[in-house]
Motif scaffolding. Structure first.
Motif, PDB file in Angstrom:
ATOM      1  N   ALA A 124       0.836  -1.347  -0.297  1.00 50.58           N
ATOM      2  CA  ALA A 124      -0.114   0.058   0.028  1.00 50.58           C
ATOM      3  C   ALA A 124       0.758   0.632  -0.166  1.00 50.58           C
ATOM      4  O   ALA A 124       0.391   2.396  -0.458  1.00 50.58           O
ATOM      5  N   ALA A 125       2.531   0.708   0.708  1.00 50.48           N
ATOM      6  CA  ALA A 125       2.922   2.155  -0.009  1.00 50.48           C
ATOM      7  C   ALA A 125       4.129   2.513  -0.995  1.00 50.48           C
ATOM      8  O   ALA A 125       4.765   3.249  -0.456  1.00 50.48           O
ATOM      9  N   LEU A 126       3.789   1.423  -1.446  1.00 52.88           N
ATOM     10  CA  LEU A 126       4.776   1.652  -2.721  1.00 52.88           C
ATOM     11  C   LEU A 126       3.719   2.559  -4.227  1.00 52.88           C
ATOM     12  O   LEU A 126       2.748   2.182  -4.134  1.00 52.88           O
ATOM     13  N   SER A 127       4.162   3.388  -5.272  1.00 56.07           N
ATOM     14  CA  SER A 127       4.013   4.153  -6.178  1.00 56.07           C
ATOM     15  C   SER A 127       3.672   2.354  -6.778  1.00 56.07           C
ATOM     16  O   SER A 127       3.669   1.547  -6.811  1.00 56.07           O
ATOM     17  N   GLY A 128       2.826   2.480  -7.945  1.00 64.01           N
ATOM     18  CA  GLY A 128       2.492   2.109  -9.159  1.00 64.01           C
ATOM     19  C   GLY A 128       3.668   1.024 -10.058  1.00 64.01           C
ATOM     20  O   GLY A 128       3.379  -0.010  -9.656  1.00 64.01           O
ATOM     21  N   GLY A 129       4.456   1.753 -10.346  1.00 68.47           N
ATOM     22  CA  GLY A 129       5.837   1.654 -10.828  1.00 68.47           C
ATOM     23  C   GLY A 129       6.904   0.378  -9.703  1.00 68.47           C
ATOM     24  O   GLY A 129       6.537  -0.725 -10.546  1.00 68.47           O
TER      25      GLY A 129
END
Lengths: 254, 351
Positions: free
Chosen positions: B135-140
């Motif tokens: 949840a804390a990661l960006s899409g990429g």
């Protein structure tokens, strides 16, 4: 409308207020330290945890079957499972006697096995509490399983996880909040169980006299002891409610 | 390393009937409009959906054979999937997500985490995100973790479901580069599903076009794009793809030729030119087009109200003309022509 609503609130709050007014605050500690109170407390904790264990061990697989396995009569079974939630507990107690009583359908045959007969034993208390409390766990767990995106389990499968491994490492953690909510409700219900317990297991001091039955028995002889124990149950209920607020209301749908 | 699949199944209103074979050393893109059955095909190859008919054989190992009653469960297949919306386990850190498949196959915790760490490094995940929850990661970043998780089990068949669709435009180019690198470096049979022709052309060598559950066309990208056999493929084929190295406003292609482009890019890049933007001339053009070169008209195809002309030159390019325009030029197969493309008509992407 506001008048009726006020009356409704009064109806729910006044008994609790009344209870708090009658609490012998100065002697509360002594009341709870008596051997009768201590025994009831201990027995209640042991039995309710036992009932919770039974509910988890049997209820989680049942919830899984209801959520995942399509079979004829599934809706009927689902309704049946929730029946103890609306059934008067005393009726449950009578039913338990009919089956597991000394002369019950199964009880008569199982009577000679270790742990039997069940009535008027601590196992009987656990059984009565589990009967009443399990539906709460099943309903919450099944709701969690139905809301779970099953593709997470697919992902685990493609990563090489066998069914039991993925249930343990993916399914269980993801339905964790629902399971915890169900377990807390279930435990609270078991802790407060009265009707089925007293019908099936009686109220033998030190053997089957849990907090609720001790309160009922105490009211006739020593009301201040009954009020002190009632405060304990009230405190537990409030704690469970505070811990689950939101979580339960969010995940408790059918 | 080859995959031979003959997949027949019915799921809701979808009726899938696809036969495909991946030649070794080629990345195959399964393309087609939404709802054509691409993802279902991928799920069938992974063993997540049962076939009603057909056979799937990977490197001589039978994974499915309906007639013989054989079906290998997904967890027993040497197959990994990079799922469309990553499906990273939300309760595990990036590192533990990648380690999951390694551990499920019996490796101990410490060893699995160490190997997962190397994979995260390989896909270029910033070390500070190793312990982040998805949840804390960006899409990429999430897509990188998903790619690492799929690669980490060292599969014999790597399936990628729309690996670039969930990221925003700015994250696409670097992710595409990582995907290309990793796909090139993987010994697995590699099949990706996409609805985006640009992604297919950027990542694959070979196309399998699926429309309404059936293969409508299949072959090397150049072949499919020059001879489209349906409206959808024609639209997809509407693109000329060039790969090369960009130096400012010049793109140097593999064959040594150069394209002048309007946007400055550095390093590996690819360029897309719509055939309608390609002008065909009888002789050397004198206009303002920056890119002009001679060639030979090797193929003329009538597509609806358009004529597609394949021009063999350095580089080769496909042009699209009106029948009247083609008639005016008196184009003939094998005849000498000149083509020109304006710099502003070339879309350049870092690769």
């Amino acid at each position: 409308m506001p008048l009726a609503a006020t009356a409704a609130v009064a109806l729910m709050v006044l008994p609790l207020a009344g209870l708090l007014v009658r609490v012998p605050w100065s002697t509360l500690a002594t009341e709870l330290a008596t051997s009768e109170a201590q025994e009831a407390l201990r027995l209640s904790v042991v039995c309710s945890l036992g009932a919770l264990a039974v509910a988890v061990v049997l209820g989680v697989p049942l919830a899984w079957v209801l959520a995942r396995v399509a079979f004829p009569g599934r809706s009927l079974l689902r309704a049946l499972v929730t029946l103890p939630m609306v059934l008067p507990p005393v009726v449950g107690g009578v039913g338990l006697l009919a089956i597991f009583g000394r002369r019950g359908l199964l009880g008569a045959r199982l009577g000679s096995l270790p742990g039997f007969p069940l009535p008027f034993t601590i196992q009987g208390v656990v059984l009565a509490q589990a009967f009443v409390a399990m539906p709460f766990l099943v309903v919450a767990t099944e709701a969690g399983l139905r809301q779970l995106d099953r593709r997470y389990e697919d992902a685990a499968a493609t990563l090489g996880a066998r069914p039991w491994h993925r249930f343990r490492t993916v399914t269980l953690p993801l339905i964790g909040p629902s399971l915890v909510a169900g377990a807390a409700l279930s435990w609270a219900r078991a802790l407060g169980e009265f009707g089925a317990t007293i019908t099936f297991a009686g109220s033998l001091p030190g053997r089957t006299r849990t907090l609720p039955t001790a309160i009922y028995a105490g009211l006739q002889s020593r009301p201040e002891a009954a009020v002190a124990l009632s405060v304990v149950l009230l405190a537990v209920s409030l704690t469970v409610l505070v811990v689950l607020r939101g979580r339960w209301l969010g995940a408790g749908g059918p | 390393m080859t995959l031979t699949a003959d997949v027949g199944l019915r799921l809701g209103s979808l009726e899938l009937d696809v036969a495909m074979r991946t030649p070794p050393d080629e990345v195959v893109a399964v393309v087609g409009p939404n709802g054509s059955g691409k993802s279902t095909l991928l799920r069938a190859l992974a063993g997540l959906v049962r076939l009603d008919r057909g056979r799937v054989v990977l490197n001589d190992v039978v994974l499915d054979d309906v007639a013989a009653g054989a079906h290998v469960e997904p967890e027993q297949r040497p197959v990994s999937v990079m799922f469309q919306d990553t499906l990273l386990f939300p309760h595990l850190s990036a590192l533990d997500n990648v380690a999951y498949g390694i551990r499920a196959r019996g490796t101990g915790r410490t060893d699995a985490r160490r190997r997962a760490d190397t994979w995260l490094e390989r896909v270029g995940l910033d070390g500070t995100h190793r312990d982040s929850r998805p949840a804390a990661l960006s899409g990429g970043q999430a897509q990188r973790v998903a790619l690492a998780r799929a690669l980490a089990t060292e599969p014999a068949l790597l399936l990628l479901d729309e690996p670039l669709s969930a990221v925003d435009v700015s994250a696409k180019a670097p992710l595409r580069r990582v995907l290309r690198e990793q796909l090139a470096g993987s010994p697995a049979v590699r099949v990706l599903v996409t609805h985006d022709p640009v992604d297919a052309m950027a990542l694959a060598d070979r196309l399998v076009v699926i429309e309404q559950g059936r293969v409508s066309q299949e072959g090397p990208i150049a072949e499919v794009t020059t001879r489209p056999r349906s409206a959808w493929v024609a639209q997809l084929a509407g693109l000329n793809l060039f790969r090369g190295r960009a130096e400012g406003r010049h793109l140097v292609l593999g064959d040594g030729s150069q394209l002048t482009v309007a946007t400055a890019v550095r390093g590996p890049a690819f360029a897309l030119v719509h055939p309608r933007a390609v002008t065909v001339h009888r002789s050397r053009p004198e206009g303002s087009a920056r890119n002009a070169w001679p060639g030979e008209a090797t193929g003329l195809h009538l597509e609806g109200d358009r004529v597609r002309v394949q021009v063999h030159g350095t580089p080769c390019i496909v042009a699209e003309l009106t029948p009247a325009g083609a008639a005016d030029l008196r184009l003939a197969e094998g005849g000498p022509v000149w083509v020109s493309v304006k710099a502003t008509e070339i879309d350049v992407y870092p690769d």
